[in-house]
Design an enzyme around this catalytic site. Structure first.
Site, PDB file in Angstrom:
ATOM      1  N   GLU A 239      29.122  19.256   1.560  1.00  0.00           N
ATOM      2  CA  GLU A 239      29.701  18.654   0.352  1.00  0.00           C
ATOM      3  C   GLU A 239      29.038  17.327   0.037  1.00  0.00           C
ATOM      4  O   GLU A 239      28.738  17.009  -1.118  1.00  0.00           O
ATOM      5  CB  GLU A 239      31.207  18.428   0.536  1.00  0.00           C
ATOM      6  CG  GLU A 239      32.019  19.707   0.698  1.00  0.00           C
ATOM      7  CD  GLU A 239      32.151  20.159   2.154  1.00  0.00           C
ATOM      8  OE1 GLU A 239      31.201  19.954   2.939  1.00  0.00           O
ATOM      9  OE2 GLU A 239      33.205  20.716   2.485  1.00  0.00           O
TER      10      GLU A 239
ATOM     11  N   CYS B 235      36.194  18.308   4.751  1.00  0.00           N
ATOM     12  CA  CYS B 235      36.706  17.373   5.759  1.00  0.00           C
ATOM     13  C   CYS B 235      37.137  16.058   5.089  1.00  0.00           C
ATOM     14  O   CYS B 235      36.828  15.808   3.915  1.00  0.00           O
ATOM     15  CB  CYS B 235      35.643  17.107   6.818  1.00  0.00           C
ATOM     16  SG  CYS B 235      34.372  15.935   6.310  1.00  0.00           S
TER      17      CYS B 235
HETATM   18  N1  THU Z   1      30.912  20.762   7.792  1.00  0.00           N
HETATM   19  C1  THU Z   1      30.651  20.754   6.459  1.00  0.00           C
HETATM   20  O1  THU Z   1      29.488  20.910   6.034  1.00  0.00           O
HETATM   21  N2  THU Z   1      31.688  20.579   5.610  1.00  0.00           N
HETATM   22  C2  THU Z   1      32.977  20.382   5.994  1.00  0.00           C
HETATM   23  O2  THU Z   1      33.833  20.096   5.162  1.00  0.00           O
HETATM   24  C3  THU Z   1      33.349  20.536   7.400  1.00  0.00           C
HETATM   25  C4  THU Z   1      32.236  20.569   8.356  1.00  0.00           C
HETATM   26  C5  THU Z   1      29.799  20.927   8.708  1.00  0.00           C
HETATM   27  C6  THU Z   1      29.484  19.702   9.532  1.00  0.00           C
HETATM   28  C7  THU Z   1      28.810  20.330  10.724  1.00  0.00           C
HETATM   29  O3  THU Z   1      27.442  20.511  10.401  1.00  0.00           O
HETATM   30  C8  THU Z   1      29.463  21.681  10.871  1.00  0.00           C
HETATM   31  O4  THU Z   1      30.082  21.958   9.618  1.00  0.00           O
HETATM   32  C9  THU Z   1      30.508  21.748  11.968  1.00  0.00           C
HETATM   33  O5  THU Z   1      31.473  20.786  11.816  1.00  0.00           O
END
Ligand code: THU
Length: 163
Positions: free
Chosen positions: A75, A112
């Site tokens: 994001e 997140c």
């Molecule tokens: N991740 C995202 O790209 N977006 C989120 O909202 C949650 C987590 C990614 C970060 C990391 O590369 C992987 O997912 C595991 O947490």
């Protein structure tokens, strides 16, 4: 002493079949973006497609690093790229999805907390609500009409000193 309750609302689509043509296209682009993630460490591939107010669509994926905190979520990768490429163009709609290679995601993947904060600022800067749509690999798709629905009581630059 008073207590307040904050409510949020979101739309639940049973499956992809209920989406508009535009939303299906954005979700397809987000799914394709997820396949381009650099997720060597978590193996969790996240993809996002962002529709801007000028009609452009920007996609992005999570980019990891062996120094773990140096990586970035899909994001924020997408939002930062969009703002770099098209400064001052409001963000209209963000579609997020992910691929879990060890267990098919049957429910949506919400952004997140750190990404919510970043999206919240772009929403305020853009001066219009940003729709956020969240999808797994199959099953329900959820949609909020604004980042504010994902992040109530958000911090903003308004709290910072003026000079
Ligand atoms: N991740 C995202 O790209 N977006 C989120 O909202 C949650 C987590 C990614 C970060 C990391 O590369 C992987 O997912 C595991 O947490």
């Amino acid at each position: 002493m008073k207590k307040f309750e904050i409510k949020t609302t979101f739309t639940v689509y049973e499956n992809e079949g209920e989406l508009s043509v535009e939303d299906k296209k954005l979700l397809k682009m987000a799914r394709e973006a997820a396949t381009r993630a650099y997720a060597s460490y978590s193996r969790f591939q996240v993809g996002a497609a962002l529709l801007l107010d000028n009609g452009e669509i920007v996609t992005g994926s999570n980019q990891e690093n062996c120094a773990y905190p140096s990586g970035l979520c899909a994001e924020r990768t997408t939002a930062f790229y969009a703002s770099s490429r098209y400064p001052n163009v409001p963000f209209k709609k963000l579609v997020v999805t992910a691929i879990n290679p060890s267990k098919k995601l049957t429910s949506p993947v919400p952004p997140c907390g750190a990404c919510r904060q970043v999206l919240s600022e772009y929403e305020q800067k853009g001066g219009m609500p940003m729709i956020v749509m969240m999808a797994g690999e199959e099953g329900e798709i959820w949609q909020v009409e604004s980042v504010a629905d994902l992040l109530p009581l958000s911090f903003s630059g308004d709290y910072l000193p003026e000079d």
